[in-house]
Write an enzyme that holds these catalytic residues in place. Structure first.
Site, PDB file in Angstrom:
ATOM      1  N   CYS A 101      -1.225   3.072   0.735  1.00  0.00           N
ATOM      2  CA  CYS A 101      -2.243   2.503  -0.144  1.00  0.00           C
ATOM      3  C   CYS A 101      -3.164   1.587   0.651  1.00  0.00           C
ATOM      4  CB  CYS A 101      -1.584   1.744  -1.290  1.00  0.00           C
ATOM      5  SG  CYS A 101      -2.759   1.121  -2.519  1.00  0.00           S
ATOM      6  N   CYS A 199       4.234   1.364  -7.762  1.00  0.00           N
ATOM      7  CA  CYS A 199       3.344   1.126  -8.902  1.00  0.00           C
ATOM      8  C   CYS A 199       3.123   2.375  -9.749  1.00  0.00           C
ATOM      9  CB  CYS A 199       2.007   0.567  -8.419  1.00  0.00           C
ATOM     10  SG  CYS A 199       1.006   1.703  -7.442  1.00  0.00           S
TER      11      CYS A 199
END
Length: 377
Positions: A101, A199
């Site tokens: 990410c 997440c």
């Protein structure tokens, strides 16, 4: 400077943005919407970037008096971070989605878009320090608070993107200090719990997420002799060093626990064995990112180095056995247990990041007869 502050909706990014404003920068807040899956948009999200977080980020921007926008990066996130996560597990490796990410979203897509819009830098709530050398180049260092240090997951960004990044929390003594500062500034997120887990895995069930995306693929669990000791629903759901959840029908001959030694996606097979068989003292990695030109060229160096192979793992003294522009190998002075292909390996010189790469393999050098050595898990 014109600074784009990434507001996750948590206390760290809010205080980082506040410090950027206080430093006199022209700050604009942006929240990255990374998922369109409604299951993730719920109260008490375990991860980050939920709809709840977007609201918290907006309220923080209002308190700070800065413009606020939401950028939909969900398609890019799915194509890079989630796709890499699935592909790596399917290939028998163990990825770190936070590293990817930072590589693809926060310090590629976000930063590139910010620069295209005329911003000079991106500000985030990561705990790490940027040190500027006399020649104007930049070094990435561990945070003052080693318990919160995030240099490990940031190392993949590289020196060029580091030069456009601001980490105002790098010198904070503790997370408690950050929370106290948030409360003093009137930020409602001051007591918000930290995000944790992956997440995009809404319920925290990574194996269930992989099974839903990759499908059931029943196969065998074998020991190092090739004897079948159990079955599985998909080799992709296992990682080197894993002990829990093996559900083996046959105990080890010595009665000791078994661990995953290897995941073989071609044969859809999981190999298990003893903890001792997980011990390695050499690690090889590719896709190197360097912050030290001398190290990247393989030049001899003086002084002790250390390496870290897990986000919350302890650094281990090591030496660079090989280094070039793309690859590196390290010889560990203290053996490690359960190093898996796909993990991020970061090399440090004290607190300074020297380089980062993705683990491809690890091995143990046969010990001389009669010798013994300790290992770190």
């Amino acid at each position: 400077m014109r600074v784009l502050a990434a507001l996750s909706g948590g206390v760290d990014s809010a205080v980082a943005a506040a410090r950027a404003v206080e430093a006199g920068h022209d700050v604009v807040g942006v929240h990255m919407a990374l998922s369109r899956t409604r299951d993730q948009f719920r109260t008490g999200s375990r991860g980050c970037c939920s709809i709840e977080d977007a609201g918290d980020a907006r309220r923080a921007a209002d308190v700070l008096g800065i413009p606020y926008y939401v950028w939909d990066l969900s398609e890019r996130f799915e194509e890079t971070v989630v796709a890499d996560f699935l592909a790596e597990y399917a290939a028998g490796r163990t990825p770190n989605p936070c590293v990817r990410c930072n590589e693809h979203i926060k310090f590629a897509t976000l930063l590139d878009k910010a620069l295209a819009l005329g911003f000079d830098a991106v500000c985030t709530g990561h705990y790490a320090r940027v040190v500027t050398r006399p020649d104007g180049s930049h070094e990435l260092h561990r945070a003052r608070d080693l318990a919160k240090d995030q240099s490990y997951v940031l190392a993949v960004m590289g020196p060029e993107r580091l030069a456009r990044s601001i980490f105002p929390l790098g010198d904070v003594a503790s997370k408690d200090e950050t929370r106290r500062e948030a409360a003093a500034r009137g930020l409602s997120v001051s007591a918000k719990p930290d995000s944790y887990d992956i997440c995009f895995v809404a319920d925290g069930d990574t194996q269930g997420f992989l099974r839903d995306r990759l499908g059931a693929r029943p196969g065998e669990v074998v020991d190092t002799s090739g004897a079948v000791v159990g079955t599985h629903d998909g080799a992709y759901a296992y990682t080197v060093g894993q002990r829990r959840g093996l559900a083996l029908g046959r105990p080890a001959p010595d009665g000791r626990p078994r661990y995953v030694l290897a995941v073989e996606p071609v044969h859809n097979r999981v190999v298990v064995g003893s903890a001792d068989e997980l011990v390695v003292d050499h690690v090889h990695a590719d896709r190197a990112v360097w912050y030290d030109d001398a190290a990247a060229s393989g030049a001899p160096r003086e002084g002790a180095l250390s390496v870290q192979v897990r986000a919350h793992g302890a650094p281990v003294p090591a030496a660079l056995a090989h280094a070039d522009a793309q690859r590196l190998s390290v010889a560990l002075h203290e053996p490690l247990r359960g190093v898996a292909a796909g993990q991020s390996l970061v090399v440090y010189d004290g607190t300074r990041v020297v380089g980062q790469a993705t683990v491809t393999s690890a091995e143990r050098t046969p010990a001389p007869a009669g010798s013994a050595a300790g290992t770190r898990a």
